[in-house]
Design a protein around this motif. Structure first.
Motif, mmCIF file in Angstrom:
data_model
loop_
_atom_site.group_PDB
_atom_site.id
_atom_site.type_symbol
_atom_site.label_atom_id
_atom_site.label_comp_id
_atom_site.label_asym_id
_atom_site.label_seq_id
_atom_site.Cartn_x
_atom_site.Cartn_y
_atom_site.Cartn_z
ATOM 1 N N PRO A 96 0.822 -1.211 0.000
ATOM 2 C CA PRO A 96 0.000 0.000 0.000
ATOM 3 C C PRO A 96 0.855 1.260 0.000
ATOM 4 C CG PRO A 96 -0.889 -1.599 1.537
ATOM 5 C CD PRO A 96 0.452 -2.141 1.089
ATOM 6 N N GLN A 97 0.471 2.197 -0.857
ATOM 7 C CA GLN A 97 1.211 3.454 -0.982
ATOM 8 C C GLN A 97 0.183 4.552 -1.235
ATOM 9 O OE1 GLN A 97 4.461 3.354 -0.533
ATOM 10 N NE2 GLN A 97 5.090 5.438 -0.981
ATOM 11 N N CYS A 154 -2.904 8.420 3.600
ATOM 12 C CA CYS A 154 -3.147 7.429 4.651
ATOM 13 C C CYS A 154 -1.965 6.483 4.765
ATOM 14 C CB CYS A 154 -4.423 6.644 4.330
ATOM 15 S SG CYS A 154 -4.826 5.347 5.516
ATOM 16 N N ARG A 155 -1.593 6.156 5.995
ATOM 17 C CA ARG A 155 -0.538 5.174 6.248
ATOM 18 C C ARG A 155 -1.028 4.140 7.268
ATOM 19 N NH1 ARG A 155 1.022 7.008 2.292
ATOM 20 N NH2 ARG A 155 3.053 7.906 1.751
ATOM 21 N N ALA A 156 -2.325 3.824 7.180
ATOM 22 C CA ALA A 156 -2.907 2.931 8.178
ATOM 23 C C ALA A 156 -2.400 1.503 8.058
ATOM 24 C CB ALA A 156 -4.439 2.953 8.063
ATOM 25 N N CYS A 157 -2.129 1.037 6.837
ATOM 26 C CA CYS A 157 -1.700 -0.350 6.627
ATOM 27 C C CYS A 157 -0.212 -0.490 6.970
ATOM 28 C CB CYS A 157 -1.942 -0.771 5.182
ATOM 29 S SG CYS A 157 -3.689 -0.879 4.731
ATOM 30 N N VAL A 158 0.074 -1.237 8.014
ATOM 31 C CA VAL A 158 1.443 -1.393 8.503
ATOM 32 C C VAL A 158 1.859 -2.857 8.366
ATOM 33 C CG1 VAL A 158 2.976 -1.116 10.475
ATOM 34 C CG2 VAL A 158 1.078 0.492 10.140
ATOM 35 N N TRP A 169 -1.225 -4.789 9.451
ATOM 36 C CA TRP A 169 -1.964 -4.496 10.677
ATOM 37 C C TRP A 169 -2.503 -3.083 10.578
ATOM 38 C CZ3 TRP A 169 -0.176 -0.876 14.518
ATOM 39 C CH2 TRP A 169 -1.011 -0.815 15.647
ATOM 40 N N ILE A 170 -3.763 -2.902 11.009
ATOM 41 C CA ILE A 170 -4.377 -1.576 11.047
ATOM 42 C C ILE A 170 -4.860 -1.335 12.467
ATOM 43 C CG2 ILE A 170 -6.225 -0.107 10.156
ATOM 44 C CD1 ILE A 170 -6.198 -1.740 7.595
#
Length: 233
Positions: free
Chosen positions: A57-58, A62-66, A205-206
């Motif tokens: 994910p880019q 948003c940077r929720a997806c870790v 992880w979100i």
């Protein structure tokens, strides 16, 4: 990695986790040679496989997806996970070749109708099954979970030298009380331990998301932030 393969960025599309947001992914060139050899490096950089694509994910806003992974050597099941193992002691787990069978497909369809009704994933023909769960280059095995011969679940598992990737798990909806999703991850951790593989990659992880926050229970969990893996606080 960028000096060896091309990276593409997808156009904005609907986010699968937040209805009001759009998402974009970085995708490794699916036509690149030796994707099987690059896979372990890609996992270590936070990428994940869906079908034949390796993506990360880019999203601009948003940077929720870790990206997250289990440190196998340090991992010990907690009390709830030990109960899950005990509850499923009557299940036989076996590593089998991936691919389509009528039995697996029927289970997959039942799972999707229950878990993803109306979300665009609730129907899947043979081509969809094959395209999503495996790729010609991927080092994939299916961990089949059976009780007295009946197929209850399948944990789709990729095995690279440096990491096991928990790609997808589907299971019998009427056996929800068994927590077969958790059981599948525990079996993948056991597989990694047997083979001396240091990590199990759980995708993304979100924080606080009801479909993703369960991953923090696989302690100690590592997350990737600012280009490096750190222990989750």
């Amino acid at each position: 990695m960028t000096d060896r393969v091309r990276l593409f960025q997808t156009l904005p599309h609907a986010c699968g986790y937040f209805a009001e947001r759009t998402a974009q992914n970085l995708v490794i060139d699916p036509g690149a040679p030796r994707l099987d050899q690059l896979y372990g490096q890609a996992l270590a950089k936070g990428f994940r496989r869906a079908g034949s694509h390796l993506y990360l994910p880019q999203c601009d806003a948003c940077r929720a997806c870790v990206p997250c992974r289990i440190d196998v050597e340090r991992f010990t099941p907690d009390r709830t996970q030990r109960r899950c193992l005990k509850r499923n002691a009557d299940i036989d787990v076996s590593e089998v070749m991936p691919g389509f069978t009528a039995e697996r497909h029927a289970l997959y369809e039942r799972y999707l109708r229950t878990r993803h009704a109306g979300g665009g994933m609730d129907t899947a023909d043979e081509e969809d099954f094959q395209r999503f769960l495996a790729a010609p280059w991927s080092p994939t095995v299916f961990l089949e979970m059976r009780r007295e011969g009946r197929l209850l679940g399948v944990a789709v598992t990729d095995i690279a030298l440096t990491g096991v990737s928990a790609v997808y798990t589907f299971f019998e909806p009427d056996e929800a009380a068994r927590s077969l999703g958790t059981f599948g991850i525990l079996q993948q951790a056991a597989l990694a331990r047997r083979r001396g593989i240091p990590y199990v990659y759980l995708g993304f992880w979100i924080a606080g998301h009801p479909k993703m926050d369960y991953k923090r229970r696989f302690h100690p969990l590592e997350i990737r932030q600012q280009g490096r893996w750190i222990a989750m606080p």
